[in-house]
Write an enzyme that holds these catalytic residues in place. Structure first.
Site, PDB file in Angstrom:
ATOM      1  N   HIS A  52      52.468  14.119  58.945  1.00 41.02           N
ATOM      2  CA  HIS A  52      52.591  12.715  59.345  1.00 41.02           C
ATOM      3  C   HIS A  52      51.874  11.816  58.353  1.00 41.02           C
ATOM      4  O   HIS A  52      50.883  12.207  57.747  1.00 41.02           O
ATOM      5  CB  HIS A  52      51.952  12.501  60.720  1.00 41.02           C
ATOM      6  CG  HIS A  52      52.886  12.684  61.864  1.00 41.02           C
ATOM      7  ND1 HIS A  52      53.017  11.766  62.876  1.00 41.02           N
ATOM      8  CD2 HIS A  52      53.751  13.674  62.153  1.00 41.02           C
ATOM      9  CE1 HIS A  52      53.914  12.181  63.747  1.00 41.02           C
ATOM     10  NE2 HIS A  52      54.372  13.346  63.329  1.00 41.02           N
ATOM     11  N   GLU A  60      60.694  10.425  61.630  1.00 37.30           N
ATOM     12  CA  GLU A  60      60.549   9.266  62.505  1.00 37.30           C
ATOM     13  C   GLU A  60      60.217   8.044  61.657  1.00 37.30           C
ATOM     14  O   GLU A  60      59.536   8.143  60.641  1.00 37.30           O
ATOM     15  CB  GLU A  60      59.402   9.467  63.515  1.00 37.30           C
ATOM     16  CG  GLU A  60      59.488  10.734  64.340  1.00 37.30           C
ATOM     17  CD  GLU A  60      58.736  11.898  63.708  1.00 37.30           C
ATOM     18  OE1 GLU A  60      57.979  11.681  62.730  1.00 37.30           O
ATOM     19  OE2 GLU A  60      58.928  13.024  64.168  1.00 37.30           O
TER      20      GLU A  60
END
Length: 319
Positions: free
Chosen positions: A39, A107
């Protein structure tokens, strides 16, 4: 045959030194492999971390000998597939061949940071297929020039290569993504105990392609405290639909936090030191047909989690 049992390292919640400590504790406790998240941002500010995964893999490779899979890297926007190919090749060398590249379409939370438009699902899946093609060309060790629909590579060659090419496992949510995963992947990554997804992937992909899954529990000897950890740190797990793919900031997830009640988290997350409940949760994923199951702990009491799993849970699961 029982699935291999691994531990899931959450880069969003723990500092680099804690992640290394967890990797060592996982190996000592009897876990057989590691997942690690990739991430740029955490899901919310309370989690408070987001270490660079390739630096973490390098450090962990020198601290323990467990196999490592990224869960998952998005090689389509923030990280160009040529750069991911080089990073993954180095990771496999550092781990003496025990590295697998888990990938997905990502995402917006992480992938919007360089200012690119966030594409729709069909475009992202097309980009993912081309990204895998670029990476596999580079892992041959030959000089690669590629002019595709999404990526350009000019006279690029990776020199530090493992003895065997990197395996690519693909995350798949929904039928279109599952078709792509079966076509381009060496294996499947998931977070849901869905037997139909596993069987469909294995039927479409052919023999010898494993399916991995990961899930989270919250450990404490005090169930209320364990529930606090799950609700305060990982409420985002309860946000439904496509929101997790399209929201672009931890602040946006925090704005939805009131929609995920403490009772809802209590009903969906194992949050105590009850051996039977931890074993039953594992069984959901094992019974779905996964070959490898990775378990993450939420909250600061991870030393107790590893003792609990080593002494009480792993023997029951394996027995």
């Amino acid at each position: 045959m029982s699935p291999r049992i691994g531990y899931f390292l959450s880069c969003e919640e723990y500092s680099p030194s804690q992640l290394i400590e967890q990797a060592k504790l996982a190996e000592r406790a009897g876990f057989e492999a590691l997942w690690i998240s990739d991430h740029f941002h955490p899901w919310n500010d309370a989690q408070g971390n987001s270490a660079y995964v390739w630096g973490m893999i390098g450090a962990i490779s020198q601290a323990c000998s467990l196999p490592i899979t990224t869960a998952v890297t998005c090689p389509i926007l923030r990280q160009h597939p040529a750069i991911v190919a080089q990073a993954a090749a180095t990771a496999k060398v550092l781990t003496n061949g025990r590295f697998t590249l888990g990938i997905g379409t990502g995402e917006a939370l992480n992938e919007h940071v360089l200012g690119q438009r966030w594409p729709n699902t069909d475009v992202r899946l097309s980009m993912l297929g081309e990204a895998v093609d670029v990476m596999r060309q580079l892992w041959t060790g030959e000089s690669v020039t590629h002019h595709g629909d999404h990526y350009t590579v000019e006279d690029a060659r990776i020199y530090t290569l493992p003895d065997e090419p990197v395996k690519v496992y693909v995350s798949a949510f929904g039928p279109k993504a599952l078709e792509v995963a079966a076509r381009i992947g060496d294996g499947l990554c998931s977070t849901m105990p869905e037997a139909d997804v596993v069987s469909s992937f294995k039927e479409k992909a052919g023999p010898g392609k494993p399916a991995q899954v990961g899930y989270k529990v919250s450990y404490s000897t005090d169930p209320e405290r364990a529930l606090d950890y799950a609700h305060e740190l990982w409420f985002n797990e309860g946000i439904p639909g496509e929101a997790a793919q399209v929201l672009s900031s931890p602040k946006h997830f925090e704005q939805l936090a009131p929609l995920v009640t403490r009772d809802a988290v209590a009903g969906s997350t194992v949050h105590e030191a009850d051996v039977d409940k931890h074993v039953a949760e594992f069984a959901k994923y094992a019974d779905a047909g996964y070959d490898e199951v990775f378990i993450a702990d939420m909250g600061p009491e991870y030393e107790g989690f590893f003792r609990f799993y080593e002494k009480d849970v792993l023997p029951r699961i394996r027995g």
